[in-house]
Write an enzyme that holds these catalytic residues in place. Structure first.
Site, PDB file in Angstrom:
ATOM      1  N   ILE A 198       0.833  -1.201   0.000  1.00 45.51           N
ATOM      2  CA  ILE A 198       0.000   0.000   0.000  1.00 45.51           C
ATOM      3  C   ILE A 198       0.873   1.258   0.000  1.00 45.51           C
ATOM      4  O   ILE A 198       0.723   2.137  -0.857  1.00 45.51           O
ATOM      5  CB  ILE A 198      -0.960  -0.001   1.217  1.00 45.51           C
ATOM      6  CG1 ILE A 198      -1.925  -1.202   1.144  1.00 45.51           C
ATOM      7  CG2 ILE A 198      -1.729   1.313   1.312  1.00 45.51           C
ATOM      8  CD1 ILE A 198      -2.907  -1.168  -0.005  1.00 45.51           C
ATOM      9  N   HIS A 214      -8.083 -11.353  -6.010  1.00 41.27           N
ATOM     10  CA  HIS A 214      -9.449 -11.855  -5.910  1.00 41.27           C
ATOM     11  C   HIS A 214     -10.342 -11.238  -6.978  1.00 41.27           C
ATOM     12  O   HIS A 214     -10.157 -10.091  -7.374  1.00 41.27           O
ATOM     13  CB  HIS A 214     -10.018 -11.527  -4.527  1.00 41.27           C
ATOM     14  CG  HIS A 214      -9.339 -12.268  -3.421  1.00 41.27           C
ATOM     15  ND1 HIS A 214      -9.699 -13.539  -3.062  1.00 41.27           N
ATOM     16  CD2 HIS A 214      -8.298 -11.927  -2.619  1.00 41.27           C
ATOM     17  CE1 HIS A 214      -8.915 -13.957  -2.065  1.00 41.27           C
ATOM     18  NE2 HIS A 214      -8.053 -12.995  -1.784  1.00 41.27           N
ATOM     19  N   ARG A 248      -2.691 -10.524   9.153  1.00 37.98           N
ATOM     20  CA  ARG A 248      -3.610  -9.621   8.451  1.00 37.98           C
ATOM     21  C   ARG A 248      -4.077  -8.560   9.439  1.00 37.98           C
ATOM     22  O   ARG A 248      -4.339  -8.859  10.594  1.00 37.98           O
ATOM     23  CB  ARG A 248      -4.838 -10.388   7.943  1.00 37.98           C
ATOM     24  CG  ARG A 248      -4.565 -11.362   6.829  1.00 37.98           C
ATOM     25  CD  ARG A 248      -4.384 -12.752   7.360  1.00 37.98           C
ATOM     26  NE  ARG A 248      -5.585 -13.553   7.245  1.00 37.98           N
ATOM     27  CZ  ARG A 248      -5.691 -14.790   7.697  1.00 37.98           C
ATOM     28  NH1 ARG A 248      -4.690 -15.367   8.324  1.00 37.98           N
ATOM     29  NH2 ARG A 248      -6.815 -15.449   7.562  1.00 37.98           N
ATOM     30  N   ILE A 302      -6.198  -2.970   6.091  1.00 40.86           N
ATOM     31  CA  ILE A 302      -6.057  -3.555   4.748  1.00 40.86           C
ATOM     32  C   ILE A 302      -5.731  -5.046   4.868  1.00 40.86           C
ATOM     33  O   ILE A 302      -4.581  -5.468   4.784  1.00 40.86           O
ATOM     34  CB  ILE A 302      -4.970  -2.820   3.932  1.00 40.86           C
ATOM     35  CG1 ILE A 302      -5.191  -1.307   3.965  1.00 40.86           C
ATOM     36  CG2 ILE A 302      -4.967  -3.317   2.486  1.00 40.86           C
ATOM     37  CD1 ILE A 302      -6.492  -0.821   3.358  1.00 40.86           C
ATOM     38  N   SER A 323      -7.323  -9.026   3.574  1.00 43.07           N
ATOM     39  CA  SER A 323      -7.849  -9.518   2.307  1.00 43.07           C
ATOM     40  C   SER A 323      -9.160  -8.806   1.995  1.00 43.07           C
ATOM     41  O   SER A 323      -9.976  -8.616   2.891  1.00 43.07           O
ATOM     42  CB  SER A 323      -8.091 -11.026   2.409  1.00 43.07           C
ATOM     43  OG  SER A 323      -8.629 -11.514   1.219  1.00 43.07           O
ATOM     44  N   SER A 326      -5.318  -7.341  -3.767  1.00 40.55           N
ATOM     45  CA  SER A 326      -6.064  -7.174  -5.016  1.00 40.55           C
ATOM     46  C   SER A 326      -6.482  -5.723  -5.195  1.00 40.55           C
ATOM     47  O   SER A 326      -6.538  -5.201  -6.308  1.00 40.55           O
ATOM     48  CB  SER A 326      -7.331  -8.031  -4.999  1.00 40.55           C
ATOM     49  OG  SER A 326      -7.108  -9.256  -4.356  1.00 40.55           O
ATOM     50  N   CYS A 331      18.537 -24.681  -7.079  1.00 41.81           N
ATOM     51  CA  CYS A 331      17.141 -25.123  -7.123  1.00 41.81           C
ATOM     52  C   CYS A 331      16.310 -24.206  -8.014  1.00 41.81           C
ATOM     53  O   CYS A 331      15.470 -24.663  -8.764  1.00 41.81           O
ATOM     54  CB  CYS A 331      16.546 -25.145  -5.731  1.00 41.81           C
ATOM     55  SG  CYS A 331      17.460 -26.134  -4.557  1.00 41.81           S
ATOM     56  N   CYS A 388      15.859 -26.751  -1.595  1.00 45.32           N
ATOM     57  CA  CYS A 388      16.871 -26.953  -0.546  1.00 45.32           C
ATOM     58  C   CYS A 388      16.839 -25.814   0.455  1.00 45.32           C
ATOM     59  O   CYS A 388      17.558 -25.845   1.457  1.00 45.32           O
ATOM     60  CB  CYS A 388      18.268 -27.176  -1.122  1.00 45.32           C
ATOM     61  SG  CYS A 388      19.280 -25.698  -1.317  1.00 45.32           S
ATOM     62  N   CYS A 436      23.110 -22.123  -1.226  1.00 47.65           N
ATOM     63  CA  CYS A 436      23.492 -20.796  -1.681  1.00 47.65           C
ATOM     64  C   CYS A 436      23.741 -19.798  -0.558  1.00 47.65           C
ATOM     65  O   CYS A 436      24.252 -18.713  -0.811  1.00 47.65           O
ATOM     66  CB  CYS A 436      22.486 -20.247  -2.694  1.00 47.65           C
ATOM     67  SG  CYS A 436      20.843 -19.991  -2.022  1.00 47.65           S
TER      68      CYS A 436
END
Lengths: 475, 421
Positions: A12, A49, A311, A335, A337, A341, A401, A436, A441
């Site tokens: 946001i 969504h 959330r 903010i 769900s 979106s 990977c 992995c 790495c």
């Protein structure tokens, strides 16, 4: 004096920063973490969504549907992974088909296009690994998936290119208004003055609001555990598969990610501590068991990691968006769900409001497009050869990977709002994101970070703060 | 595209031994592809001793053992490419690799030996809940940080899993001044070598807690402690036994997985038990001309056996290059009664080996057993063992006469007879 102080660099805050950078203005983003996208924006379902879920007339409904429509264009302009894979809401009991129909009606009321209710059989034709217990489903063709942190980073990079300043490790401890301007104080003692403040502080947005606004807010951090599965499980689902909420509870989703993994979750547990992102075995078992109802073939053997995200749930159960009763103080709070979106629509709306308020002029040097880090793993061999010719570092594979090259890692560090730690590299390049889980790495990426940032390997962190990877030199 | 008779993927102990043996069988057109900047593979970070007792009859460190084979490869002028990662192998044996100097290169090979080793099982795969701060390492990553980079991962350590790397790292971290508070093992037995338990834990008074596991990780930025609990006989943690151990580091030594993503792309069929390919007695996979050896085939306990197996693979690859594949009947080896798997998985009825080596692992600790090989129910071979454990690979060698008996059979069974668990 800043024109705009944005608190928080999640999707946001970064989105608003980018949209505001269309105007000539002095903008600063204050972030308490050491990178963008380190709170709610990095750990969520990554779903765009369709918009059938929100209460008609609510901010959630309005911004979700509007935001959803912006993703095709935006993902091209800012070069982040997005795919309109479509969503399905699954009904497992014919007694619940009525509820499915209600959801359809709600979607229509919200202006969602391309909705249909199909039979279980039809659903299994589209998704062959779906449980045979599915009796019907709501198909929403406009549903999509996005890499949430890559969207966030794209926004931030583009904002920075267009002049927005990002300041990290700036935990805001006070906001006050004196003589028509705002004073924002940070934990490190630094003070910022601004004509406007935009509160995008995620789960902490209530605390920021309550520092300056007479109308108090209350945000609960609602934790959700997720399980990420290997790409070898990727064939199990193409659509995002929701379970129809029933009296037995809200279900969990099974979705592909934009990179081809399978993600399952989340659960929902309200937590006191807004920094508590620990997973629990009990919740993880719930996630797996519930997801297996949707796709019975899911196998624990393909699990590569788990995580949890918070959330920001405000008591009013809707997004709080716009100027508060304190003139020049804007809230973008609660903010949860479908916040991801909705984020492009929210960013445009708030930037518009603030620009009007401050009578900002358009920035004639605005660069609208941003090109992401080259993605060696998904290129053709010809493209790969060209890339290595241009810079030999692209011929050095660091993460096996996910097939990430040193060139990509160096680019992630050197870009505007560049990576400073292992998690920052991981979100930008996927190094360490694979099966992995950075076993191979870690040391190599630490070396590259130390070299590029001019630090010792002992200074390298996983995610800023005290998250040092190593204790120090050996004897 | 360039052409090579033999491409060996991996320049660790398996790849080096395969290359040496292929050369000695007459092959000159060999290319070793190694992703690291040096030959030697994982041995380079295994600076402890105990390598080479079988092969060289002396105790070497990992780098010393590797150096012996690197010398042999260099003496023969076998071509190798460093910092070169293979990104694809097709079933028609086109090997694609990249590096900074050659760019992207495709090599059409007559035969390919996959010798690319294994990787460690990460935290996610064993579903440990809790916070996700820094300080959780796989034991091999910690080993690399300490032995190659010269950095100490932490000062107060708990190790989950008693695999060999975990045991070795318990001692190594102790040497470096860290306090290893406990090694916690889910099973009632160790998956590591007994000698490592004695030399790495007992000698340093490090407690080894069987039938325990880590159920939670505490600490926001960095690990601040772990919660361990005892497990019941179904391996479920018992919450009432939970205890907190303060530490800043959790090392995981919870298993190794053959790294077979490349093999999968080439349509190589994998065994669900080993995670490696299913090979015949020439170490050839189901894909003609693609061979496997070393830890990519199945996880070994001793590097000596990796070398031995890989020399066989190198020799067989040359025979294949020169003579083509044998089109003959195959008998599959069945493993029962405590034997989890056997490599090779099947015998070619037309092969003529003077002797054949079979490597296998058991699924539990068994005492006073006989490891037997039967052909259509008739015992061909038996080896009495006072004790067998999952951590130690069992190794048997059959002579040509015994092999003849097996090849005539419809069913070969390897099992543990008698004894107790």
């Amino acid at each position: 004096m800043k024109d705009v102080i944005i608190i928080g660099s999640g999707v946001i805050g970064s989105g608003i920063a980018r949209e505001l950078s269309r105007y000539s203005a002095d903008i600063v983003v204050l972030e308490k973490g050491d990178d963008v996208s380190v709170g709610t924006s990095k750990a969520n379902s990554g779903i765009v969504h369709a918009g059938f879920d929100a209460v008609p007339g609510s901010n959630k409904a309005k911004y979700n549907v509007a935001g959803n429509k912006m993703f095709d264009e935006l993902s091209k302009t800012l070069d982040f992974p997005f795919r309109r894979n479509g969503s399905m809401v699954l009904c497992f009991d014919s007694a619940d088909i009525g509820a499915l129909q209600q959801l359809y009606d709600k979607g229509v009321a919200n202006g969602v296009e391309k909705l249909s209710v199909i039979t279980g059989e039809e659903a299994r034709k589209i998704e062959p690994h779906l449980s045979d217990k599915v009796v019907a489903c709501l198909l929403a063709e406009t549903g999509g998936i996005v890499s949430p942190y890559e969207l966030n980073i794209a926004y931030a990079e583009n904002a920075a290119v267009n002049g927005v300043k990002f300041e990290f490790c700036k935990k805001v401890t006070n906001v006050s208004k004196k003589d028509g301007t705002f004073e924002v104080t940070c934990a490190d003692g630094s003070v910022y003055h601004g004509r406007t403040v935009i509160n995008c502080a995620g789960v902490h947005a209530d605390e920021i609001n309550n520092m300056v606004c007479p109308e108090k807010m209350h945000i609960v951090a609602r934790k959700g555990d997720y399980i990420l599965m290997d790409k070898t499980a990727g064939y199990l689902a193409d659509h995002t598969l929701f379970q129809l909420p029933t009296k037995m509870g809200k279900g969990v989703l099974v979705t592909p990610t934009t990179h081809g993994n399978i993600l399952i979750g989340p659960t929902a547990v309200d937590v006191e501590d807004k920094d508590n992102v620990s997973t629990s075995l009990e919740q993880l078992n719930i996630v797996f068991d519930k997801a297996s109802l949707t796709v019975p073939e899911l196998s624990r053997r393909t699990i590569i990691t788990q995580f949890s995200g918070l959330r920001a749930h405000e008591d009013c159960d809707d997004f709080i968006i716009g100027e508060s009763s304190v003139e020049g103080f804007y809230n973008v709070a609660g903010i949860e769900s479908p916040g991801l979106s909705a984020s492009p629509a929210i960013a445009t709306e708030i930037a518009g409001q603030v620009a009007t308020k401050l009578q900002l002029k358009l920035n004639s040097h605005f660069t609208e497009t941003r090109k992401g880090i080259p993605h060696f793993a998904t290129m053709s061999n010809t493209e790969r050869q060209k890339l290595i010719d241009s810079n030999p570092l692209y011929g050095k594979i660091v993460c096996r990977c996910e097939m990430v090259t040193e060139g990509e890692i160096v680019s992630a560090i050197r870009r505007p709002v560049g990576a400073k730690d292992l998690d920052g590299i991981k979100r930008r390049t996927r190094a360490g994101m694979g099966r992995c889980q950075a076993g191979f790495c870690t040391a190599r990426v630490m070396q590259i970070l130390a070299r590029e940032l001019g630090e010792d390997m002992a200074d390298v962190t996983k995610c800023g703060g005290e998250s040092f990877i190593v204790e120090g030199r050996t004897k | 595209m360039i052409a090579k008779n033999l491409v060996i993927v991996g320049g660790g102990p398996a790849g080096l031994a395969a290359a040496k043996s292929a050369y000695d069988c007459g092959e000159r057109d060999i290319l070793i592809l190694e992703r690291e900047s040096e030959l030697g593979g994982i041995l380079n970070q295994c600076i402890h001793n105990g390598f080479g007792l079988h092969t060289f009859k002396e105790e070497l460190t990992g780098p010393e053992y590797a150096a012996r084979y690197i010398d042999e490869v260099k003496k023969r002028n076998i071509e190798y490419k460093l910092s070169s990662t293979v990104i694809d192998i097709s079933s028609d044996k086109v090997v694609t690799y990249v590096n900074s100097t050659d760019g992207l290169v495709q090599v059409k090979a007559k035969a390919v030996v996959l010798a690319c080793g294994c990787r460690e099982r990460p935290r996610g795969a064993i579903n440990i809940a809790g916070m996700r701060g820094a300080g959780v390492f796989s034991a091999g990553t910690a080993q690399k940080l300490v032995n190659i980079e010269g950095y100490l991962p932490g000062k107060e350590v708990v190790i989950l899993g008693s695999g060999d790397i975990g045991l070795i790292m318990a001692r190594r971290m102790t040497f470096e001044g860290a306090k290893v508070k406990a090694v916690v093992e889910l099973m009632p037995y160790s998956s590591g070598l007994n000698r490592n338990i004695v030399q790495c834990l007992n000698d340093f008074d490090i407690p080894l807690m069987f039938s325990h596991t880590v159920i939670d990780i505490k600490g926001k930025d960095r690990v601040e402690g772990v919660v361990i609990a005892e497990v019941d006989d179904k391996l479920r943690p018992m919450p009432e036994t939970a205890q907190f151990i303060k530490c800043d580091t959790l090392l995981l030594s919870v298993g190794l997985l053959p790294e077979n993503e490349l093999a999968k792309n080439a349509s190589v069929a994998l065994s669900p038990v080993t995670g490696g390919a299913e090979v015949d007695d020439t170490m050839m996979t189901n894909v003609e001309g693609i061979f496997q050896c070393g830890n990519v085939l199945h996880v070994h306990d001793l590097v000596d056996f990796v070398s031995q197996e890989s020399e066989n693979a190198g020799a067989c690859a040359v025979k294949y290059i020169n003579e083509g594949a044998e089109k003959c009947e195959q008998v599959t080896i069945k493993c029962t009664k405590g034997v989890r798997y056997c490599v090779p998985h099947k015998l070619n009825c037309d092969d003529n080996f003077q002797s054949l080596n079979f490597k296998m692992r058991v699924g539990n600790v068994y005492k006073k057993v006989e490891l037997t090989v039967t052909a259509d129910g008739v015992k061909v071979y038996g080896k009495k063992r006072p004790v067998v454990t999952p951590g130690e690979m069992e190794n048997i060698t059959l002579n040509s006469q015994q092999i003849e008996q097996l090849k005539k059979a419809k069913e070969i069974v390897i099992s543990l007879e008698g004894g107790q668990q």
